[in-house]
Design a protein around this motif. Sequence first.
Motif, PDB file in Angstrom:
ATOM      1  N   ALA A  34       0.830  -1.203   0.000  1.00 47.18           N
ATOM      2  CA  ALA A  34       0.000   0.000   0.000  1.00 47.18           C
ATOM      3  C   ALA A  34       0.868   1.258   0.000  1.00 47.18           C
ATOM      4  CB  ALA A  34      -0.938  -0.014   1.207  1.00 47.18           C
ATOM      5  N   TRP A  35       1.933   1.251   0.795  1.00 45.52           N
ATOM      6  CA  TRP A  35       2.874   2.380   0.848  1.00 45.52           C
ATOM      7  C   TRP A  35       3.535   2.598  -0.505  1.00 45.52           C
ATOM      8  CZ3 TRP A  35       8.225   2.427   0.149  1.00 45.52           C
ATOM      9  CH2 TRP A  35       8.934   3.549   0.605  1.00 45.52           C
ATOM     10  N   ALA A  36       3.994   1.526  -1.127  1.00 42.17           N
ATOM     11  CA  ALA A  36       4.658   1.638  -2.435  1.00 42.17           C
ATOM     12  C   ALA A  36       3.685   2.116  -3.501  1.00 42.17           C
ATOM     13  CB  ALA A  36       5.258   0.295  -2.824  1.00 42.17           C
ATOM     14  N   ALA A  37       2.430   1.638  -3.450  1.00 46.71           N
ATOM     15  CA  ALA A  37       1.424   2.077  -4.419  1.00 46.71           C
ATOM     16  C   ALA A  37       1.124   3.562  -4.250  1.00 46.71           C
ATOM     17  CB  ALA A  37       0.161   1.243  -4.262  1.00 46.71           C
ATOM     18  N   ASP A  38       1.053   4.022  -2.986  1.00 48.65           N
ATOM     19  CA  ASP A  38       0.819   5.442  -2.735  1.00 48.65           C
ATOM     20  C   ASP A  38       1.921   6.301  -3.330  1.00 48.65           C
ATOM     21  OD1 ASP A  38      -1.529   4.955  -1.378  1.00 48.65           O
ATOM     22  OD2 ASP A  38      -0.647   5.112   0.627  1.00 48.65           O
ATOM     23  N   ARG A  39       3.145   5.816  -3.280  1.00 56.79           N
ATOM     24  CA  ARG A  39       4.280   6.614  -3.746  1.00 56.79           C
ATOM     25  C   ARG A  39       4.531   6.504  -5.244  1.00 56.79           C
ATOM     26  NH1 ARG A  39       9.161   7.679   0.310  1.00 56.79           N
ATOM     27  NH2 ARG A  39       7.928   8.394   2.081  1.00 56.79           N
ATOM     28  N   SER A  40       4.240   5.343  -5.818  1.00 57.62           N
ATOM     29  CA  SER A  40       4.606   5.106  -7.221  1.00 57.62           C
ATOM     30  C   SER A  40       3.410   5.100  -8.168  1.00 57.62           C
ATOM     31  CB  SER A  40       5.331   3.762  -7.338  1.00 57.62           C
ATOM     32  OG  SER A  40       4.446   2.687  -7.060  1.00 57.62           O
ATOM     33  N   SER A  61       0.017  -0.573  -9.224  1.00 57.48           N
ATOM     34  CA  SER A  61      -0.963  -1.461  -8.596  1.00 57.48           C
ATOM     35  C   SER A  61      -0.382  -2.849  -8.331  1.00 57.48           C
ATOM     36  CB  SER A  61      -2.212  -1.587  -9.466  1.00 57.48           C
ATOM     37  OG  SER A  61      -1.873  -2.099 -10.744  1.00 57.48           O
ATOM     38  N   THR A  62       0.779  -3.131  -8.922  1.00 57.51           N
ATOM     39  CA  THR A  62       1.485  -4.390  -8.676  1.00 57.51           C
ATOM     40  C   THR A  62       2.870  -4.069  -8.138  1.00 57.51           C
ATOM     41  OG1 THR A  62       0.297  -5.504 -10.458  1.00 57.51           O
ATOM     42  CG2 THR A  62       2.307  -6.548  -9.679  1.00 57.51           C
ATOM     43  N   VAL A  63       3.250  -4.728  -7.073  1.00 57.37           N
ATOM     44  CA  VAL A  63       4.506  -4.423  -6.385  1.00 57.37           C
ATOM     45  C   VAL A  63       5.252  -5.720  -6.097  1.00 57.37           C
ATOM     46  CG1 VAL A  63       5.549  -3.382  -4.333  1.00 57.37           C
ATOM     47  CG2 VAL A  63       3.446  -2.401  -5.302  1.00 57.37           C
ATOM     48  N   VAL A  96      -0.642  -7.265  -5.079  1.00 67.08           N
ATOM     49  CA  VAL A  96      -1.557  -6.531  -5.941  1.00 67.08           C
ATOM     50  C   VAL A  96      -2.414  -5.635  -5.052  1.00 67.08           C
ATOM     51  CG1 VAL A  96      -3.448  -6.682  -7.596  1.00 67.08           C
ATOM     52  CG2 VAL A  96      -1.588  -8.361  -7.673  1.00 67.08           C
ATOM     53  N   VAL A  97      -2.461  -4.341  -5.416  1.00 60.68           N
ATOM     54  CA  VAL A  97      -3.194  -3.352  -4.634  1.00 60.68           C
ATOM     55  C   VAL A  97      -4.456  -2.968  -5.393  1.00 60.68           C
ATOM     56  CG1 VAL A  97      -3.095  -1.103  -3.503  1.00 60.68           C
ATOM     57  CG2 VAL A  97      -1.027  -2.515  -3.675  1.00 60.68           C
ATOM     58  N   GLU A  98      -5.609  -3.342  -4.831  1.00 58.50           N
ATOM     59  CA  GLU A  98      -6.899  -2.950  -5.386  1.00 58.50           C
ATOM     60  C   GLU A  98      -7.711  -2.357  -4.239  1.00 58.50           C
ATOM     61  OE1 GLU A  98      -7.986  -6.745  -7.089  1.00 58.50           O
ATOM     62  OE2 GLU A  98      -7.126  -6.185  -9.049  1.00 58.50           O
TER      63      GLU A  98
END
Length: 294
Positions: free
Chosen positions: A93-99, A102-104, A116-118
């Motif tokens: 979630a942190w990486a998705a917020d910064r980048s 949706s896939t990390v 996967v961030v959904e």
Amino acid sequence: MSVPFEKYDGAGNDFVVVDADDGAVEDRAAFARAHCDRETGVVDGAGGRRGADGVLFLSLDGDTDPATVTMTLVQPDGSVAEMCGNGARCVAAWAADRSGASTVAIDTPAGRRRAVVEEEVAVEMGTPTFDPGAVPLAGDDPAIDATLDELDGTPAAGLSVTAVNTGVPHAVVFVDDVEAVDIDAVAPPIRHADTFPEGANVTFAAREGDGYRQRTFERGVEGETRACGTGAVAVAAAAARLGHLSDAGETNWVTVTPPGGELGVAVPDDGPARLRGPAEKRFEGELPVPGGEQ
């Protein structure tokens, strides 16, 4: 000296998140011991829950495909955990917020994990193993629904334990009612049993409908946490091994409910387990660095 931080929560597991690239925290163990303390540690301005279940030191490379983040979790006692399921979901979630990704890909001491961030965050958890050398166990035989003679004379006497590694070692104990367990008395003799030469997290589970209720005493925290992702996977994996899950598999999710919220676990026969659930940022601020120049 102080360092910026963010506080994330994953189904009840809460973490201080620090960007490791600034290099401001040299003594990570001291930082974690200071700010995770449940009586004196970090607290938001609204007077919310004090302390944390660990500090996530993260390094993000947003130029890769998928975005890649290196995760190091330092626990409240200063030790480093090889893996943490809810922590990894917070990392995603942190990486998705910064980048904006949706896939990390998350690099942990236990290996690379894809997330996967959904609406929720789902993360691969690796393949659970009952192999005694991988858990690890002191003996040559797996511990599957086993009673340990060394627990005789302790509050854990007579309990059946299933030992599984889901990134970290877990001793899973199935009971009729998890709320009735005096976890502070029953868990420590199992956590420190000679059967587990590196110690073990102790997870209690009770059937509830098609899923399980869960409580976990975590190694490194040395107490019960409101959620444990590796513990949730351990419950599902142990239940499947014991034949309690007739429909477990890649697309069949098992609901595991710790005190902090609801998690979903998939345990396919021939691939990595997956863990899904909520993960969100709570607040941010700055924290002093123990021993740092003022």
